[in-house]
Scaffold this motif. Sequence first.
Motif, PDB file in Angstrom:
ATOM      1  N   SER A  25     -34.879 -35.891  58.244  1.00  0.00           N
ATOM      2  CA  SER A  25     -35.251 -34.899  59.246  1.00  0.00           C
ATOM      3  C   SER A  25     -36.657 -34.414  58.959  1.00  0.00           C
ATOM      4  N   GLY A  26     -37.171 -33.560  59.852  1.00  0.00           N
ATOM      5  CA  GLY A  26     -38.466 -32.938  59.616  1.00  0.00           C
ATOM      6  C   GLY A  26     -39.662 -33.750  60.055  1.00  0.00           C
ATOM      7  N   PHE A  27     -39.455 -34.686  60.969  1.00  0.00           N
ATOM      8  CA  PHE A  27     -40.551 -35.534  61.418  1.00  0.00           C
ATOM      9  C   PHE A  27     -41.405 -34.785  62.435  1.00  0.00           C
ATOM     10  N   THR A  28     -42.719 -34.746  62.196  1.00  0.00           N
ATOM     11  CA  THR A  28     -43.613 -34.025  63.093  1.00  0.00           C
ATOM     12  C   THR A  28     -44.706 -34.950  63.619  1.00  0.00           C
ATOM     13  N   VAL A  29     -45.668 -35.292  62.796  1.00  0.00           N
ATOM     14  CA  VAL A  29     -46.774 -36.146  63.248  1.00  0.00           C
ATOM     15  C   VAL A  29     -46.286 -37.562  63.530  1.00  0.00           C
ATOM     16  N   PHE A  30     -45.518 -38.116  62.644  1.00  0.00           N
ATOM     17  CA  PHE A  30     -44.975 -39.463  62.781  1.00  0.00           C
ATOM     18  C   PHE A  30     -43.468 -39.380  62.996  1.00  0.00           C
ATOM     19  N   THR A  31     -42.950 -40.242  63.840  1.00  0.00           N
ATOM     20  CA  THR A  31     -41.516 -40.228  64.103  1.00  0.00           C
ATOM     21  C   THR A  31     -40.761 -41.007  63.034  1.00  0.00           C
ATOM     22  N   PHE A  32     -39.454 -40.872  63.068  1.00  0.00           N
ATOM     23  CA  PHE A  32     -38.587 -41.576  62.131  1.00  0.00           C
ATOM     24  C   PHE A  32     -38.900 -43.066  62.125  1.00  0.00           C
ATOM     25  N   GLU A  33     -39.155 -43.621  63.300  1.00  0.00           N
ATOM     26  CA  GLU A  33     -39.365 -45.067  63.423  1.00  0.00           C
ATOM     27  C   GLU A  33     -40.678 -45.551  62.816  1.00  0.00           C
ATOM     28  N   HIS A  34     -41.526 -44.652  62.372  1.00  0.00           N
ATOM     29  CA  HIS A  34     -42.756 -45.063  61.704  1.00  0.00           C
ATOM     30  C   HIS A  34     -42.547 -45.335  60.217  1.00  0.00           C
ATOM     31  N   TYR A  35     -41.421 -44.920  59.704  1.00  0.00           N
ATOM     32  CA  TYR A  35     -41.225 -44.913  58.263  1.00  0.00           C
ATOM     33  C   TYR A  35     -40.422 -46.101  57.748  1.00  0.00           C
ATOM     34  N   ALA A 101     -38.917 -42.110  51.520  1.00  0.00           N
ATOM     35  CA  ALA A 101     -39.569 -42.553  52.745  1.00  0.00           C
ATOM     36  C   ALA A 101     -41.056 -42.735  52.522  1.00  0.00           C
ATOM     37  N   ALA A 102     -41.606 -43.696  53.239  1.00  0.00           N
ATOM     38  CA  ALA A 102     -43.039 -43.944  53.159  1.00  0.00           C
ATOM     39  C   ALA A 102     -43.529 -44.515  54.474  1.00  0.00           C
ATOM     40  N   LEU A 103     -44.798 -44.279  54.774  1.00  0.00           N
ATOM     41  CA  LEU A 103     -45.392 -44.868  55.973  1.00  0.00           C
ATOM     42  C   LEU A 103     -45.853 -46.299  55.703  1.00  0.00           C
ATOM     43  N   GLU A 104     -46.134 -46.606  54.452  1.00  0.00           N
ATOM     44  CA  GLU A 104     -46.565 -47.946  54.094  1.00  0.00           C
ATOM     45  C   GLU A 104     -45.350 -48.840  53.865  1.00  0.00           C
ATOM     46  N   ARG A 105     -45.528 -50.133  54.151  1.00  0.00           N
ATOM     47  CA  ARG A 105     -44.445 -51.091  53.941  1.00  0.00           C
ATOM     48  C   ARG A 105     -44.387 -51.518  52.484  1.00  0.00           C
ATOM     49  N   LEU A 106     -44.090 -50.535  51.649  1.00  0.00           N
ATOM     50  CA  LEU A 106     -43.931 -50.805  50.230  1.00  0.00           C
ATOM     51  C   LEU A 106     -42.509 -50.455  49.857  1.00  0.00           C
ATOM     52  N   CYS A 107     -42.014 -51.025  48.836  1.00  0.00           N
ATOM     53  CA  CYS A 107     -40.672 -50.707  48.362  1.00  0.00           C
ATOM     54  C   CYS A 107     -40.735 -50.570  46.845  1.00  0.00           C
TER      55      CYS A 107
END
Length: 125
Positions: A25-35, A101-107
């Motif tokens: 929860s708590g998504f503001t600038v970027f949506t859940f689907e960006h993460y 969670a991260a915006l970059e495609r790293l794991c």
Amino acid sequence: EVQLVESGGGLVQTGGPLRLSCVASGFTVFTFEHYVIGWFRQAPGKEREAISCISTGDGVTNYKDSWKGRVTISVDNARKTVNLQMNSLEPGDTATYYCAAALERLCEPDGMDYWGKGTLVTVSS
């Protein structure tokens, strides 16, 4: 700020399955689907390690080699939830399990931006 809450941990017998959930929860600038959201674990005295990650926007998954075939990660975008189904658990899997969670495609642990507080999984022998 993004918040992550894990659930599903507990005591399980050797060989048993367990399903962990992470609600975001708590998504503001970027949506859940960006993460990219992933699952990690940390056992006492050991470093935090990655298990699996999923890109919530397109469903692309990343499984670390040692976990392939034993876990399945999935996402429910409507509920902003990422699940981790674990099978054939062993006492060595006892640890605190975290989602992140991260915006970059790293794991990798160092690459994640937000962390939950974790849920404890104990596997009895």
